[in-house]
Design an enzyme around this catalytic site. Structure first.
Site, PDB file in Angstrom:
ATOM      1  N   TYR A 151       0.852  -1.192   0.000  1.00  0.00           N
ATOM      2  CA  TYR A 151       0.000   0.000   0.000  1.00  0.00           C
ATOM      3  C   TYR A 151       0.893   1.250   0.000  1.00  0.00           C
ATOM      4  CZ  TYR A 151      -4.339   2.558   1.144  1.00  0.00           C
ATOM      5  OH  TYR A 151      -5.431   3.390   1.131  1.00  0.00           O
ATOM      6  N   LEU A 152       0.392   2.357   0.499  1.00  0.00           N
ATOM      7  CA  LEU A 152       1.089   3.637   0.375  1.00  0.00           C
ATOM      8  C   LEU A 152       2.426   3.667   1.095  1.00  0.00           C
ATOM      9  CD1 LEU A 152       0.285   6.321  -1.087  1.00  0.00           C
ATOM     10  CD2 LEU A 152      -1.566   4.686  -0.898  1.00  0.00           C
ATOM     11  N   CYS A 153       2.554   2.966   2.218  1.00  0.00           N
ATOM     12  CA  CYS A 153       3.833   2.977   2.929  1.00  0.00           C
ATOM     13  C   CYS A 153       4.926   2.370   2.063  1.00  0.00           C
ATOM     14  CB  CYS A 153       3.703   2.216   4.247  1.00  0.00           C
ATOM     15  SG  CYS A 153       2.656   3.055   5.465  1.00  0.00           S
ATOM     16  N   ASN A 154       4.634   1.228   1.478  1.00  0.00           N
ATOM     17  CA  ASN A 154       5.599   0.596   0.594  1.00  0.00           C
ATOM     18  C   ASN A 154       5.864   1.462  -0.641  1.00  0.00           C
ATOM     19  OD1 ASN A 154       7.125  -1.870  -0.443  1.00  0.00           O
ATOM     20  ND2 ASN A 154       5.600  -1.564  -2.055  1.00  0.00           N
ATOM     21  N   CYS A 160       8.266   4.039   0.285  1.00  0.00           N
ATOM     22  CA  CYS A 160       9.605   3.446   0.369  1.00  0.00           C
ATOM     23  C   CYS A 160      10.249   3.393  -1.010  1.00  0.00           C
ATOM     24  CB  CYS A 160       9.520   2.034   0.953  1.00  0.00           C
ATOM     25  SG  CYS A 160       9.175   1.934   2.715  1.00  0.00           S
TER      26      CYS A 160
END
Length: 206
Positions: free
Chosen positions: A143-146, A149
Site C-alpha cells: 500500500y502507500l507505505c511501501n 519506500c
C-alpha cells in the site's frame, strides 16, 4: 549541518486516526544537544499516490535533505517495524482519494524489491534502547507505505528509513518491556526520538 526530513501519513480507509501525525509533530518540537544545528523539516502526506508523487520530489528539491525518516501505520503490528526493503508491488486498494492504480507492480521493468539505504542495525539498536519491541522487516506491504519506500529509494537521498508503527491506545499508560499493554503516543515519541538521533549520527559518519 545536516537536514533531516521526517514524514508521516494522514488518515486512510480503515484508519480514521493515524498516530504518525502526532508523532511527526512531536519530533518537530524535539530539542536535543545531539541535534544542535540540525535542520529538521516535517511533512504529513495525504494518504494518496498522487500526494507522494507530487510532494516527495518537491520536498527534496526544496530542502535537499541528507536523510529521510518516514513513518506509517501498520494496523496489525505488535512491534515497531523497521522496513529494510521496498517491494515492487501494489495492492488493488483505494487510497484516501479513492484512487486505485490498477496494476500489480510499481515499476514493470524493475526488480521485485530494492534495499532501503539506511543503517538498519543502528536503528534497530536505537529503538530497542527504549525497551519497546522492535524488529527488522522485509515486507513493507503493498500500500502507500511501501509505495513511499520505493519512491524514497528513487529519490537518491543518501539515507532513507521507513518505520511502521502499531496502532496506539490513546488514553493508556505507556508500555513497558514484556508488557502486553498497547503502545501509546508517548511510546512512539520515545522510539522516534532515539531513531532520529541514530539516523543523524549515521549522516555525520557518511
Amino acid at each position: 549541518m545536516p537536514t533531516l526530513l521526517i514524514t508521516g501519513f494522514g488518515p486512510f480507509p480503515g484508519a480514521p486516526y493515524n498516530p504518525t501525525v502526532k508523532l511527526v509533530r512531536a519530533l518537530a518540537r524535539l530539542r536535543r544537544p545531539a541535534l544542535a544545528g540540525t535542520t529538521i523539516v516535517t511533512h504529513i502526506f495525504t494518504t494518496s499516490y498522487a500526494a507522494v508523487d507530487r510532494d516527495l520530489p518537491a520536498l527534496i528539491a526544496e530542502y535537499k535533505p541528507d536523510a529521510l525518516l518516514m513513518f506509517g501505520l501498520h494496523g496489525r503490528a505488535r512491534a515497531i517495524r523497521i522496513e529494510t526493503r521496498a517491494r515492487n508491488a501494489l495492492a488493488l486498494l483505494p487510497d484516501a482519494s479513492g484512487k486505485v492504480l490498477g496494476r500489480g507492480v510499481i515499476a514493470p521493468e524493475a526488480p521485485s524489491a530494492r534495499r532501503m539505504p539506511m543503517p538498519a542495525q543502528r536503528l534497530l539498536a536505537a529503538a530497542r534502547e527504549t525497551r519497546l519491541p522492535a524488529v527488522l522487516s522485509r515486507d513493507a506491504g503493498r500500500y502507500l507505505c511501501n509505495y513511499l519506500c520505493w519512491r524514497a529509494v528513487d529519490s537518491g537521498v543518501r539515507l532513507a528509513a521507513f518505520v511502521h508503527v502499531p496502532k496506539v491506545a490513546r488514553f493508556a499508560r505507556p508500555s513497558r518491556a514484556g508488557s502486553n499493554r498497547p503502545f501509546t503516543a508517548t511510546d512512539l515519541a520515545r522510539v522516534g526520538e532515539t531513531m532520529l538521533v541514530a539516523l543523524h549520527a549515521a549522516v555525520n559518519r557518511t
